[in-house]
Design a protein around this motif. Sequence first.
Motif, PDB file in Angstrom:
ATOM      1  N   VAL A  28      -7.317   3.155 -31.173  1.00 46.94           N
ATOM      2  CA  VAL A  28      -8.132   2.387 -32.107  1.00 46.94           C
ATOM      3  C   VAL A  28      -7.949   3.019 -33.486  1.00 46.94           C
ATOM      4  N   SER A  29      -8.507   2.432 -34.506  1.00 51.92           N
ATOM      5  CA  SER A  29      -8.310   2.934 -35.865  1.00 51.92           C
ATOM      6  C   SER A  29      -8.940   4.316 -36.053  1.00 51.92           C
ATOM      7  N   ASP A  30      -8.381   5.068 -36.996  1.00 47.98           N
ATOM      8  CA  ASP A  30      -8.964   6.370 -37.343  1.00 47.98           C
ATOM      9  C   ASP A  30     -10.413   6.215 -37.779  1.00 47.98           C
ATOM     10  N   GLU A  31     -10.687   5.151 -38.518  1.00 53.28           N
ATOM     11  CA  GLU A  31     -12.047   4.900 -39.000  1.00 53.28           C
ATOM     12  C   GLU A  31     -13.023   4.754 -37.829  1.00 53.28           C
ATOM     13  N   LEU A  32     -12.629   4.013 -36.804  1.00 51.61           N
ATOM     14  CA  LEU A  32     -13.504   3.830 -35.647  1.00 51.61           C
ATOM     15  C   LEU A  32     -13.676   5.143 -34.879  1.00 51.61           C
ATOM     16  N   MET A  33     -12.596   5.896 -34.705  1.00 53.84           N
ATOM     17  CA  MET A  33     -12.717   7.187 -34.011  1.00 53.84           C
ATOM     18  C   MET A  33     -13.629   8.126 -34.792  1.00 53.84           C
ATOM     19  N   GLN A  34     -13.548   8.117 -36.117  1.00 51.36           N
ATOM     20  CA  GLN A  34     -14.424   8.948 -36.928  1.00 51.36           C
ATOM     21  C   GLN A  34     -15.879   8.535 -36.766  1.00 51.36           C
ATOM     22  N   LYS A  35     -16.148   7.237 -36.734  1.00 52.37           N
ATOM     23  CA  LYS A  35     -17.528   6.758 -36.546  1.00 52.37           C
ATOM     24  C   LYS A  35     -18.064   7.137 -35.171  1.00 52.37           C
ATOM     25  N   ILE A  36     -17.224   7.076 -34.145  1.00 50.29           N
ATOM     26  CA  ILE A  36     -17.639   7.479 -32.798  1.00 50.29           C
ATOM     27  C   ILE A  36     -17.967   8.974 -32.791  1.00 50.29           C
ATOM     28  N   ALA A  37     -17.136   9.783 -33.442  1.00 51.29           N
ATOM     29  CA  ALA A  37     -17.398  11.226 -33.534  1.00 51.29           C
ATOM     30  C   ALA A  37     -18.714  11.490 -34.258  1.00 51.29           C
ATOM     31  N   GLN A  38     -18.974  10.744 -35.318  1.00 53.07           N
ATOM     32  CA  GLN A  38     -20.243  10.912 -36.043  1.00 53.07           C
ATOM     33  C   GLN A  38     -21.419  10.525 -35.155  1.00 53.07           C
ATOM     34  N   GLU A  39     -21.268   9.470 -34.389  1.00 52.30           N
ATOM     35  CA  GLU A  39     -22.341   9.024 -33.490  1.00 52.30           C
ATOM     36  C   GLU A  39     -22.607  10.065 -32.399  1.00 52.30           C
ATOM     37  N   ASN A  40     -21.540  10.670 -31.863  1.00 53.24           N
ATOM     38  CA  ASN A  40     -21.702  11.703 -30.834  1.00 53.24           C
ATOM     39  C   ASN A  40     -22.352  12.949 -31.406  1.00 53.24           C
ATOM     40  N   ASN A  41     -22.035  13.284 -32.661  1.00 52.33           N
ATOM     41  CA  ASN A  41     -22.611  14.430 -33.363  1.00 52.33           C
ATOM     42  C   ASN A  41     -22.462  15.742 -32.583  1.00 52.33           C
ATOM     43  N   LEU A  42     -21.300  15.915 -31.964  1.00 56.37           N
ATOM     44  CA  LEU A  42     -20.965  17.169 -31.290  1.00 56.37           C
ATOM     45  C   LEU A  42     -19.897  17.869 -32.125  1.00 56.37           C
ATOM     46  N   ARG A  55       0.995  12.848 -18.153  1.00 58.60           N
ATOM     47  CA  ARG A  55       0.783  13.328 -19.518  1.00 58.60           C
ATOM     48  C   ARG A  55      -0.208  12.442 -20.267  1.00 58.60           C
ATOM     49  N   PHE A  56      -0.918  13.090 -21.199  1.00 52.67           N
ATOM     50  CA  PHE A  56      -1.861  12.376 -22.064  1.00 52.67           C
ATOM     51  C   PHE A  56      -1.529  12.683 -23.515  1.00 52.67           C
ATOM     52  N   GLU A  57      -1.767  11.721 -24.387  1.00 46.23           N
ATOM     53  CA  GLU A  57      -1.748  11.952 -25.827  1.00 46.23           C
ATOM     54  C   GLU A  57      -3.187  12.224 -26.229  1.00 46.23           C
ATOM     55  N   LEU A  58      -3.393  13.145 -27.151  1.00 48.74           N
ATOM     56  CA  LEU A  58      -4.743  13.579 -27.505  1.00 48.74           C
ATOM     57  C   LEU A  58      -4.908  13.645 -29.016  1.00 48.74           C
ATOM     58  N   ARG A  59      -6.047  13.158 -29.486  1.00 50.15           N
ATOM     59  CA  ARG A  59      -6.467  13.309 -30.887  1.00 50.15           C
ATOM     60  C   ARG A  59      -7.927  13.714 -30.861  1.00 50.15           C
ATOM     61  N   TRP A  60      -8.373  14.429 -31.868  1.00 51.77           N
ATOM     62  CA  TRP A  60      -9.792  14.782 -31.912  1.00 51.77           C
ATOM     63  C   TRP A  60     -10.308  14.695 -33.328  1.00 51.77           C
ATOM     64  N   PHE A  61     -11.619  14.445 -33.401  1.00 48.24           N
ATOM     65  CA  PHE A  61     -12.296  14.258 -34.681  1.00 48.24           C
ATOM     66  C   PHE A  61     -13.594  15.061 -34.673  1.00 48.24           C
ATOM     67  N   TYR A  62     -13.979  15.529 -35.868  1.00 48.53           N
ATOM     68  CA  TYR A  62     -15.235  16.237 -36.069  1.00 48.53           C
ATOM     69  C   TYR A  62     -16.266  15.245 -36.601  1.00 48.53           C
ATOM     70  N   PRO A  63     -17.555  15.517 -36.444  1.00 54.42           N
ATOM     71  CA  PRO A  63     -18.567  14.564 -36.908  1.00 54.42           C
ATOM     72  C   PRO A  63     -18.506  14.311 -38.406  1.00 54.42           C
ATOM     73  N   ARG A  64     -18.069  15.286 -39.160  1.00 57.26           N
ATOM     74  CA  ARG A  64     -17.936  15.104 -40.616  1.00 57.26           C
ATOM     75  C   ARG A  64     -16.463  14.992 -40.939  1.00 57.26           C
ATOM     76  N   GLY A  65     -16.085  13.875 -41.534  1.00 59.01           N
ATOM     77  CA  GLY A  65     -14.688  13.600 -41.841  1.00 59.01           C
ATOM     78  C   GLY A  65     -14.167  14.485 -42.872  1.00 59.01           C
TER      79      GLY A  65
END
Length: 65
Positions: A28-42, A55-65
């Motif tokens: 999904v878009s980076d913007e949506l992944m960032q919003k999900i990370a903010q919602e999780n607030n972990l 195998r898996f592809e992996l990306r991660w985001f922090y709550p604050r972009g």
Amino acid sequence: MKCYVVDAFSNEIFKGNPAAVCILDQWVSDELMQKIAQENNLSETAFAIKSNQDRFELRWFYPRG
């Protein structure tokens, strides 16, 4: 999308660092992944897609972009 909260860096429940892990069928878009990370607030939210049988592809985001 399936999303789990895991205790990272620990084999014991309620130890380590809580993190969200979201399993996607497609990226999904980076913007949506960032919003999900903010919602999780972990400290981090990881997004994974299975790229082939073992195998898996992996990306991660922090709550604050």
